[in-house]
Write an enzyme that holds these catalytic residues in place. Structure first.
Site, mmCIF file in Angstrom:
data_model
loop_
_atom_site.group_PDB
_atom_site.id
_atom_site.type_symbol
_atom_site.label_atom_id
_atom_site.label_comp_id
_atom_site.label_asym_id
_atom_site.label_seq_id
_atom_site.Cartn_x
_atom_site.Cartn_y
_atom_site.Cartn_z
ATOM 1 N N GLY A 10 0.816 -1.223 0.000
ATOM 2 C CA GLY A 10 0.000 0.000 0.000
ATOM 3 C C GLY A 10 0.843 1.265 0.000
ATOM 4 N N SER A 34 -6.064 -5.890 -1.938
ATOM 5 C CA SER A 34 -7.444 -5.397 -2.007
ATOM 6 C C SER A 34 -7.461 -3.908 -2.313
ATOM 7 C CB SER A 34 -8.176 -5.661 -0.678
ATOM 8 O OG SER A 34 -7.479 -5.063 0.395
ATOM 9 N N ASP A 58 -4.597 -12.914 3.098
ATOM 10 C CA ASP A 58 -5.267 -12.063 4.083
ATOM 11 C C ASP A 58 -4.579 -12.173 5.439
ATOM 12 O OD1 ASP A 58 -8.453 -10.914 4.158
ATOM 13 O OD2 ASP A 58 -7.376 -11.179 6.049
ATOM 14 N N PHE A 80 0.394 -2.589 8.616
ATOM 15 C CA PHE A 80 -0.342 -1.557 7.876
ATOM 16 C C PHE A 80 -1.682 -2.073 7.345
ATOM 17 C CE2 PHE A 80 4.145 -0.345 7.011
ATOM 18 C CZ PHE A 80 4.106 0.959 7.458
ATOM 19 N N SER A 124 -4.294 6.291 13.854
ATOM 20 C CA SER A 124 -4.619 7.511 13.111
ATOM 21 C C SER A 124 -5.021 8.615 14.074
ATOM 22 C CB SER A 124 -5.792 7.200 12.181
ATOM 23 O OG SER A 124 -6.318 8.384 11.634
ATOM 24 N N TYR A 148 -14.542 3.435 11.081
ATOM 25 C CA TYR A 148 -13.099 3.319 10.783
ATOM 26 C C TYR A 148 -12.275 3.746 12.001
ATOM 27 C CZ TYR A 148 -8.471 4.744 9.213
ATOM 28 O OH TYR A 148 -7.108 4.916 9.120
ATOM 29 N N LYS A 152 -9.764 1.519 14.692
ATOM 30 C CA LYS A 152 -8.373 1.809 15.073
ATOM 31 C C LYS A 152 -8.225 1.842 16.597
ATOM 32 C CE LYS A 152 -6.477 1.966 11.149
ATOM 33 N NZ LYS A 152 -5.429 1.006 10.820
ATOM 34 N N GLY A 293 -18.830 15.471 9.400
ATOM 35 C CA GLY A 293 -17.811 14.761 10.178
ATOM 36 C C GLY A 293 -16.452 15.437 10.192
HETATM 37 P P1 NAD Z 1 -3.418 1.452 1.648
HETATM 38 O O1 NAD Z 1 -4.808 1.047 1.391
HETATM 39 O O2 NAD Z 1 -2.647 2.085 0.538
HETATM 40 O O3 NAD Z 1 -2.567 0.216 2.187
HETATM 41 C C1 NAD Z 1 -3.144 -0.829 2.937
HETATM 42 C C2 NAD Z 1 -2.666 -2.133 2.321
HETATM 43 O O4 NAD Z 1 -3.202 -3.212 3.079
HETATM 44 C C3 NAD Z 1 -3.134 -2.323 0.884
HETATM 45 O O5 NAD Z 1 -2.037 -2.742 0.093
HETATM 46 C C4 NAD Z 1 -4.220 -3.408 0.971
HETATM 47 O O6 NAD Z 1 -4.259 -4.192 -0.197
HETATM 48 C C5 NAD Z 1 -3.732 -4.182 2.184
HETATM 49 N N1 NAD Z 1 -4.790 -4.878 2.943
HETATM 50 C C6 NAD Z 1 -5.975 -4.389 3.381
HETATM 51 N N2 NAD Z 1 -6.629 -5.321 4.088
HETATM 52 C C7 NAD Z 1 -5.832 -6.427 4.106
HETATM 53 C C8 NAD Z 1 -5.939 -7.718 4.690
HETATM 54 N N3 NAD Z 1 -7.016 -8.080 5.408
HETATM 55 N N4 NAD Z 1 -4.935 -8.602 4.494
HETATM 56 C C9 NAD Z 1 -3.845 -8.262 3.774
HETATM 57 N N5 NAD Z 1 -3.687 -7.066 3.202
HETATM 58 C C10 NAD Z 1 -4.662 -6.147 3.377
HETATM 59 O O7 NAD Z 1 -3.420 2.410 2.928
HETATM 60 P P2 NAD Z 1 -2.260 3.309 3.538
HETATM 61 O O8 NAD Z 1 -2.613 4.723 3.285
HETATM 62 O O9 NAD Z 1 -0.933 2.802 3.132
HETATM 63 O O10 NAD Z 1 -2.515 3.045 5.073
HETATM 64 C C11 NAD Z 1 -1.819 2.043 5.786
HETATM 65 C C12 NAD Z 1 -2.369 1.959 7.186
HETATM 66 O O11 NAD Z 1 -2.270 3.247 7.816
HETATM 67 C C13 NAD Z 1 -3.857 1.579 7.259
HETATM 68 O O12 NAD Z 1 -4.028 0.728 8.370
HETATM 69 C C14 NAD Z 1 -4.548 2.904 7.484
HETATM 70 O O13 NAD Z 1 -5.753 2.753 8.163
HETATM 71 C C15 NAD Z 1 -3.516 3.650 8.320
HETATM 72 N N6 NAD Z 1 -3.635 5.109 8.204
HETATM 73 C C16 NAD Z 1 -3.597 5.696 6.968
HETATM 74 C C17 NAD Z 1 -3.735 7.069 6.850
HETATM 75 C C18 NAD Z 1 -3.729 7.732 5.494
HETATM 76 O O14 NAD Z 1 -4.178 8.870 5.391
HETATM 77 N N7 NAD Z 1 -3.225 7.112 4.446
HETATM 78 C C19 NAD Z 1 -3.874 7.855 8.001
HETATM 79 C C20 NAD Z 1 -3.877 7.231 9.251
HETATM 80 C C21 NAD Z 1 -3.747 5.839 9.339
HETATM 81 C C1 UD1 Z 2 -9.744 12.105 6.485
HETATM 82 C C2 UD1 Z 2 -10.590 11.193 7.316
HETATM 83 C C3 UD1 Z 2 -9.763 10.698 8.496
HETATM 84 C C4 UD1 Z 2 -8.472 10.046 8.027
HETATM 85 C C5 UD1 Z 2 -7.711 11.067 7.177
HETATM 86 C C6 UD1 Z 2 -6.421 10.532 6.632
HETATM 87 C C7 UD1 Z 2 -12.905 11.981 6.982
HETATM 88 C C8 UD1 Z 2 -14.085 12.661 7.626
HETATM 89 N N1 UD1 Z 2 -11.784 11.889 7.759
HETATM 90 O O1 UD1 Z 2 -9.392 13.167 7.302
HETATM 91 O O2 UD1 Z 2 -10.494 9.783 9.258
HETATM 92 O O3 UD1 Z 2 -7.681 9.661 9.126
HETATM 93 O O4 UD1 Z 2 -8.557 11.458 6.084
HETATM 94 O O5 UD1 Z 2 -6.669 9.535 5.698
HETATM 95 O O6 UD1 Z 2 -12.960 11.500 5.861
HETATM 96 N N2 UD1 Z 2 -11.110 18.669 1.577
HETATM 97 C C9 UD1 Z 2 -11.700 19.466 0.636
HETATM 98 N N3 UD1 Z 2 -12.050 18.920 -0.564
HETATM 99 C C10 UD1 Z 2 -11.814 17.603 -0.869
HETATM 100 C C11 UD1 Z 2 -11.198 16.782 0.115
HETATM 101 C C12 UD1 Z 2 -10.878 17.353 1.329
HETATM 102 O O7 UD1 Z 2 -11.925 20.660 0.863
HETATM 103 O O8 UD1 Z 2 -12.166 17.146 -1.964
HETATM 104 C C13 UD1 Z 2 -10.712 19.280 2.869
HETATM 105 C C14 UD1 Z 2 -11.390 18.640 4.073
HETATM 106 O O9 UD1 Z 2 -12.595 19.278 4.364
HETATM 107 C C15 UD1 Z 2 -10.308 18.874 5.157
HETATM 108 C C16 UD1 Z 2 -8.989 18.822 4.383
HETATM 109 O O10 UD1 Z 2 -9.335 19.063 3.008
HETATM 110 O O11 UD1 Z 2 -10.435 20.157 5.711
HETATM 111 C C17 UD1 Z 2 -8.279 17.475 4.466
HETATM 112 O O12 UD1 Z 2 -9.214 16.448 4.106
HETATM 113 P P1 UD1 Z 2 -8.752 14.907 3.963
HETATM 114 O O13 UD1 Z 2 -7.543 14.829 3.105
HETATM 115 O O14 UD1 Z 2 -9.948 14.126 3.549
HETATM 116 O O15 UD1 Z 2 -8.280 14.505 5.428
HETATM 117 P P2 UD1 Z 2 -9.055 14.603 6.831
HETATM 118 O O16 UD1 Z 2 -10.329 15.328 6.729
HETATM 119 O O17 UD1 Z 2 -8.064 15.101 7.826
#
Ligand code: NAD
Ligand code: UD1
Length: 342
Positions: A10, A34, A58, A80, A124, A148, A152, A293
């Site tokens: 990912g 996925s 998985d 992750f 997160s 979600y 976490k 939200g």
């Molecule tokens: P991502 O979707 O790009 O990566 C997640 C990976 O996990 C993917 O490759 C997916 O195929 C794999 N996966 C999902 N479910 C699985 C399962 N049951 N078994 C095996 N593989 C599985 O997401 P990311 O942005 O790289 O995020 C990684 C982690 O960090 C996640 O747990 C996410 O919730 C957390 N996180 C992400 C953000 C963000 O903004 N990207 C913010 C806070 C926390």
């Molecule tokens: C979102 C998720 C949060 C997750 C985080 C990182 C929601 C309500 N929250 O947060 O749970 O941990 O992503 O993956 O989805 N914005 C726009 N236009 C857009 C998209 C976003 O104006 O098309 C604004 C949003 O209102 C916000 C900021 O950009 O103020 C960042 O948005 P986003 O990137 O979705 O992150 P979070 O809202 O922090």
């Protein structure tokens, strides 16, 4: 160290695999693809000039975990794997609890059976819900507002309980703020399916011409310019935070919680301006109603990670948008740009 990286294909996982390999560690990846593409791992191998053992499956599959833990002696796990779309979690909560919570529990059980004690878990900033103040410290009250976020927090609580019961367990909980950007090579980056939910990938697709304009969700928040403020962190800084965390805390029993952010807030309009500047492309936008939200502002106090992990974000907003643009302009259709046309 030899590290099992679940979800390693990912967005954050690929960047962390690069950081781990470049720091001299070995990785084994478990991913069910996925929400990712095998090409992403081929790119990691290209950057690092190294082959990576990959298991497709998985993380909730106990038999597969048995096979993997039997075949490799791990020093720790970086977990992750999970689903991460807030809106989808409201539609399909049972899927989120199974994929994020039950599967994590299955992983912890396999680790215990094989005597692997150290795990880094992707949490997160969403666990804080609507914070009563900013910057946010790790001991602020939690209160996620959607399935979600609750998934976490549940995993965090399982880890805390497990650490109290098993004195050898070493759980490292990293609460990420808003990861953005891409590796400086332009070979790996964020590749969302369908219409991006998050700001940076949406802006990137507007700049590259895939979408006409950005909807700015609200301009009447009590913030510097009325738009939402977030703590955007370069994904490579985040990846390096994982390396520091597992190196510094490996084997130290108990649960350790850290915010990973930069400590500064950036508004939506500041992000739009920075992206237009880096890409030299217009980023048209229109003000739209607030998104349900959303909170007005959310940014970290990341001083605990600085003190205890010796980690601090090094890259600034300019690096984040420049690297995002490098990735997006070179791969307008993400990983599909290369592999499916071959
Ligand atoms: P991502 O979707 O790009 O990566 C997640 C990976 O996990 C993917 O490759 C997916 O195929 C794999 N996966 C999902 N479910 C699985 C399962 N049951 N078994 C095996 N593989 C599985 O997401 P990311 O942005 O790289 O995020 C990684 C982690 O960090 C996640 O747990 C996410 O919730 C957390 N996180 C992400 C953000 C963000 O903004 N990207 C913010 C806070 C926390
Ligand atoms: C979102 C998720 C949060 C997750 C985080 C990182 C929601 C309500 N929250 O947060 O749970 O941990 O992503 O993956 O989805 N914005 C726009 N236009 C857009 C998209 C976003 O104006 O098309 C604004 C949003 O209102 C916000 C900021 O950009 O103020 C960042 O948005 P986003 O990137 O979705 O992150 P979070 O809202 O922090």
């Amino acid at each position: 160290m030899n590290i099992l990286v679940t979800g390693g294909a990912g967005y954050i996982g690929t960047h962390t695999c690069v950081a781990l390999l470049q720091a001299g560690h070995q990785v084994v990846v478990l991913d069910n693809f996925s929400n990712s593409h095998p090409e992403a791992l081929a790119r990691v191998e290209q950057i690092c000039q190294q082959r990576i053992p990959v298991y497709q499956g998985d993380v909730g599959d106990a038999d597969l975990l048995e096979q993997i833990f039997t075949a490799h002696a791990f020093d720790g796990v970086i977990h992750f794997a999970g689903a991460k779309a807030v809106g989808e979690s409201v539609e399909k909560p049972l899927y989120y609890y199974r994929n994020n919570v039950t599967a994590s529990q299955t992983l912890f059980e396999a680790m215990q059976r094989f005597g692997v004690n150290t795990i880094v878990f992707s949490s997160s900033a969403t666990v804080y819900g609507d914070p009563h103040a900013v910057p946010i410290l790790e001991d602020f009250p939690t209160g996620p507002t959607n399935p979600y976020g609750r998934s976490k927090l549940m995993v965090e609580e399982i880890m805390q309980d497990h650490a109290r019961a098993d004195q050898t367990f070493n759980g490292i909980i990293l609460r990420y703020f808003n990861p953005v950007g891409a590796h400086e090579s332009g070979l790996i980056g964020e590749d969302p399916n369908g219409i991006p939910n998050n700001l940076m990938p949406f802006i990137a697709q507007v700049a590259v011409g895939k979408r006409a304009q950005l909807a700015v969700f609200g301009d009447d928040y009590p913030t510097k310019d009325g738009t939402g403020v977030r703590d955007y962190i370069h994904v490579c800084d985040l990846a390096e935070g994982h390396v520091k965390a597992i190196e510094r805390l490996h084997g130290q029993a108990g649960c350790h919680v850290f915010n990973l952010g930069t400590g500064s807030g950036v508004s939506v309009l500041e992000m739009v301006a920075a992206y237009a500047d880096a890409s030299q492309r217009p980023v048209p936008y229109a003000i739209a109603p607030r998104r349900a939200g959303d909170v007005a502002q959310c940014y970290a106090d990341a001083s605990k990670a600085q003190q205890l992990l010796g980690w601090q974000a090094k890259r600034d907003l300019r690096d984040m948008v420049a690297d995002s643009w490098h990735w997006q302009s070179g791969n307008p259709d993400g990983y599909r740009s290369s592999s499916d046309s071959e």
